[in-house]
Design a protein around this motif. Sequence first.
Motif, PDB file in Angstrom:
ATOM      1  N   PHE A 148      28.912  77.233 -33.061  1.00 55.10           N
ATOM      2  CA  PHE A 148      28.265  75.883 -32.349  1.00 55.10           C
ATOM      3  C   PHE A 148      28.884  75.166 -33.662  1.00 55.10           C
ATOM      4  N   LYS A 149      29.527  73.289 -32.004  1.00 53.63           N
ATOM      5  CA  LYS A 149      30.224  72.695 -33.238  1.00 53.63           C
ATOM      6  C   LYS A 149      28.787  71.954 -32.161  1.00 53.63           C
ATOM      7  N   LEU A 150      28.605  70.641 -33.563  1.00 49.67           N
ATOM      8  CA  LEU A 150      27.319  69.550 -33.385  1.00 49.67           C
ATOM      9  C   LEU A 150      27.903  68.193 -33.755  1.00 49.67           C
ATOM     10  N   VAL A 151      28.173  67.199 -32.539  1.00 44.35           N
ATOM     11  CA  VAL A 151      28.744  66.184 -33.306  1.00 44.35           C
ATOM     12  C   VAL A 151      28.192  65.140 -33.025  1.00 44.35           C
ATOM     13  N   ILE A 152      27.528  64.221 -33.742  1.00 44.58           N
ATOM     14  CA  ILE A 152      25.946  63.684 -33.408  1.00 44.58           C
ATOM     15  C   ILE A 152      26.682  62.337 -34.230  1.00 44.58           C
ATOM     16  N   THR A 153      26.602  61.015 -33.619  1.00 49.46           N
ATOM     17  CA  THR A 153      27.060  59.601 -33.796  1.00 49.46           C
ATOM     18  C   THR A 153      25.869  58.480 -34.131  1.00 49.46           C
ATOM     19  N   ASN A 169       8.159  62.535 -29.904  1.00 50.42           N
ATOM     20  CA  ASN A 169       8.679  61.747 -29.447  1.00 50.42           C
ATOM     21  C   ASN A 169       9.824  62.207 -29.446  1.00 50.42           C
ATOM     22  N   ILE A 170      10.653  63.094 -29.374  1.00 53.99           N
ATOM     23  CA  ILE A 170      12.356  63.691 -29.163  1.00 53.99           C
ATOM     24  C   ILE A 170      13.300  62.911 -27.987  1.00 53.99           C
ATOM     25  N   MET A 171      14.032  61.755 -28.733  1.00 54.49           N
ATOM     26  CA  MET A 171      14.614  61.472 -28.121  1.00 54.49           C
ATOM     27  C   MET A 171      15.941  61.510 -28.061  1.00 54.49           C
ATOM     28  N   GLN A 172      16.805  62.800 -27.999  1.00 55.51           N
ATOM     29  CA  GLN A 172      17.700  62.796 -27.390  1.00 55.51           C
ATOM     30  C   GLN A 172      17.288  64.946 -28.011  1.00 55.51           C
ATOM     31  N   ALA A 173      18.290  65.652 -26.808  1.00 54.19           N
ATOM     32  CA  ALA A 173      18.761  66.406 -27.142  1.00 54.19           C
ATOM     33  C   ALA A 173      19.655  67.057 -26.297  1.00 54.19           C
ATOM     34  N   ALA A 174      20.804  68.237 -27.173  1.00 50.89           N
ATOM     35  CA  ALA A 174      21.645  69.581 -26.304  1.00 50.89           C
ATOM     36  C   ALA A 174      21.317  70.353 -26.530  1.00 50.89           C
ATOM     37  N   TYR A 175      21.573  71.443 -25.193  1.00 51.57           N
ATOM     38  CA  TYR A 175      20.977  72.448 -24.774  1.00 51.57           C
ATOM     39  C   TYR A 175      22.542  73.634 -24.310  1.00 51.57           C
ATOM     40  N   TYR A 176      22.676  74.373 -25.421  1.00 54.23           N
ATOM     41  CA  TYR A 176      24.065  75.140 -25.583  1.00 54.23           C
ATOM     42  C   TYR A 176      23.493  76.941 -25.153  1.00 54.23           C
ATOM     43  N   HIS A 177      23.307  77.470 -24.755  1.00 53.54           N
ATOM     44  CA  HIS A 177      22.091  78.470 -24.981  1.00 53.54           C
ATOM     45  C   HIS A 177      23.213  79.781 -25.684  1.00 53.54           C
ATOM     46  N   LEU A 195      21.200  78.360 -28.380  1.00 52.56           N
ATOM     47  CA  LEU A 195      20.968  76.470 -29.210  1.00 52.56           C
ATOM     48  C   LEU A 195      20.218  76.067 -28.111  1.00 52.56           C
ATOM     49  N   LEU A 196      19.487  75.432 -29.351  1.00 52.50           N
ATOM     50  CA  LEU A 196      18.724  73.606 -28.761  1.00 52.50           C
ATOM     51  C   LEU A 196      18.083  72.906 -29.839  1.00 52.50           C
ATOM     52  N   VAL A 197      19.195  71.847 -29.609  1.00 52.97           N
ATOM     53  CA  VAL A 197      18.999  71.037 -30.727  1.00 52.97           C
ATOM     54  C   VAL A 197      18.315  69.466 -30.365  1.00 52.97           C
ATOM     55  N   THR A 198      17.579  68.976 -30.939  1.00 49.05           N
ATOM     56  CA  THR A 198      16.718  67.959 -30.645  1.00 49.05           C
ATOM     57  C   THR A 198      16.052  66.816 -31.676  1.00 49.05           C
ATOM     58  N   VAL A 199      16.887  65.825 -31.972  1.00 47.17           N
ATOM     59  CA  VAL A 199      16.589  64.491 -32.465  1.00 47.17           C
ATOM     60  C   VAL A 199      15.334  63.310 -32.243  1.00 47.17           C
ATOM     61  N   SER A 200      14.638  63.595 -33.191  1.00 50.94           N
ATOM     62  CA  SER A 200      12.966  62.572 -32.924  1.00 50.94           C
ATOM     63  C   SER A 200      13.398  60.811 -33.028  1.00 50.94           C
ATOM     64  N   THR A 201      12.484  60.283 -32.982  1.00 51.99           N
ATOM     65  CA  THR A 201      12.441  58.994 -33.243  1.00 51.99           C
ATOM     66  C   THR A 201      12.617  58.747 -34.875  1.00 51.99           C
ATOM     67  N   ILE A 202      12.148  59.210 -35.799  1.00 49.53           N
ATOM     68  CA  ILE A 202      12.950  59.214 -36.853  1.00 49.53           C
ATOM     69  C   ILE A 202      13.632  59.618 -37.454  1.00 49.53           C
ATOM     70  N   PHE A 203      14.239  60.867 -36.648  1.00 51.02           N
ATOM     71  CA  PHE A 203      15.984  61.372 -36.565  1.00 51.02           C
ATOM     72  C   PHE A 203      15.567  62.387 -38.069  1.00 51.02           C
ATOM     73  N   SER A 204      14.768  63.367 -37.106  1.00 52.45           N
ATOM     74  CA  SER A 204      14.854  64.554 -37.506  1.00 52.45           C
ATOM     75  C   SER A 204      15.177  65.417 -36.938  1.00 52.45           C
ATOM     76  N   LEU A 205      15.905  65.767 -37.663  1.00 48.41           N
ATOM     77  CA  LEU A 205      17.147  67.397 -36.287  1.00 48.41           C
ATOM     78  C   LEU A 205      16.512  68.337 -36.846  1.00 48.41           C
TER      79      LEU A 205
END
Length: 600
Positions: free
Chosen positions: A325-330, A268-276, A278-288
């Motif tokens: 890489f710089k990742l900003v999360i809100t 249940n990945i709800m958000q993802a960001a991709y900059y080759h 690097l791939l970052v995902t966040v699940s519904t229980i907020f596991s990055l």
Amino acid sequence: MTKRSLSPAHLPPAKRVHTSGKTKHHPGNVLSFENSLYDELILCIFSHLTWVDLCVTQSTSKNWARLAADNELWREQYLKVYGRTRLRGARGFIGRLDGRDVKPLPGRAVVDPNQNRDWKWMFRISSNWRNGRCLVEKSSTNVSEHPNDPPKIYPEGTHEQTHIILAGTMIIFASSEPTSHPSVILSSQTTSRYVIPYYDQQDSHRLPVCITALALDQSPPTTGHLSLACFVSTGEFTVFDFNPSSPSHTVSKKFVYQPARRTARTMNIMQAAYYHPLLVTVSTIFSLSIYDLSSGVVRHTQTLSTFTSYPPVSLVLSSPSPGNFKLVITYSVPVYPRHWSVGATELIISNHSETASASGRTTPTVFSSPSFREDYKYPLTSTMSVITSRTIRAFDMPSSWVNDSTLRAMREQWGRKLLNVADAQTDGKWVVLAPGTSVYPIYGHQRIPSFHSSLDSSSSASSASALHSPTSLQLYRLVLPIQSNSIAASPPKLNFVRTLHGQTSPVSSLALSDGRCVSLGQNGSIWVWDLEAGTGAEVAGADEAAAQLMLPLTKGTVSFDDRRIVTAHKGKLVIRRHETSGHLYDIYLGCTCFSCILMY
């Protein structure tokens, strides 16, 4: 007194123009309104006019209409009114603080002769954005369907979501409805609609799954192809590679990943960001989770978890320098006893071996963060992982002595607490928080905004409604100065700026990019916000047909770029374009004043 006295004789008579019959009359030599002034002088005069006066002068004569449309005049008008050399709506970070374009080398070392901008056309688009004028270009009722799937039914309480990504002229979207044939649809004006099936044709006996997130590669393309990461509810994902000009012949699977174990952290990945790579995902229980794709295979390198951050979440991924890489999360953060606010975290992700060699360190960096804890890390050091982090919240208790000014600031923060959060978005500079009135189930998990079930829900709801309107948005300014080990280094800040009013219903979805925000209400209304000026304009009103039928308010999706707004609601995709044709009858104008009509 002069040296010589003037002669008393009269001056000779002035010469006269010969008017004999042999002289021919040339009408071109006669002064008139058209040729009394040179074009250069007229352009000099026009340069002191406003854009409204330039539109009015076009009705004077053909010559003035031609001169008033001069590209250099409109370039000066565009820079004076909008203060930048490009259209707003670009994704990610802007390389310069003044908003100008920054191209990576060697692109900016060579001047492109074909890059001639039509500044009047850009002024028209920006004016349409500011005033909320648009043209409904396309409406599709078949967002995602397969002939073997049963017909879709939207009962009350279900909230279907459509994932939308805009890439140039192409629209990429996929439905989150469970199906045994998940697919991604590519739609463009130049090419017909093309469907990318997630599974191969021989895999026809699979259980129904749903697409939970899409992520487009933001790195500069080297071959003209695009890379799209597609995530399904089982925890696996696939990176597709295709040519946007002819996707039907060039689609291929670049990476395929299946988790070793299906747990709540990987599913249940709800958000993802991709900059080759690097791939970052966040699940519904907020596991990055962080994935490294540099070696040609997908390598899960690190997993972070938190108990103080909750959905909704927004990700902005950029690369300030090669390899870093710089990742900003809100996200939403709880406020005692049963309210919510917003917080932001900055993560610097890099290769540990490259960072150690550049700084001269030999020992690996140990991750430490007050908001996140490390649950998993790849045993090798030559992989992508988080090296530093910073966290700031809009609602924090002071760590020192509380004086009168601090107490007043706490009271102001307390007045901005929310009973529930519908959405929170950021572009790395601004943060917009939308209050919610109902709890939306997210892929089977329901977030309960309560810490003490024994509290009276009616009294809490009434106090929250009195504190903040459910239709207004909260605007914050996110300041992330350059990290330094100096004692005088400035800490990150998340300052409240203003409240945005205009929506007539609770907000369903937000989209934020480049200082511009688009909000979609649960009743179908759309508003555009200029965050720098603090102004807003209504693009679309409420759905009157749904209001007359007393249909339940449902959740939708909105996305935009520099020229259009794309919304999805109950399987219906609507495109609203702010770039319009030059014919008046093809344009929907919200203003009928004389100057606006002449401009179009």
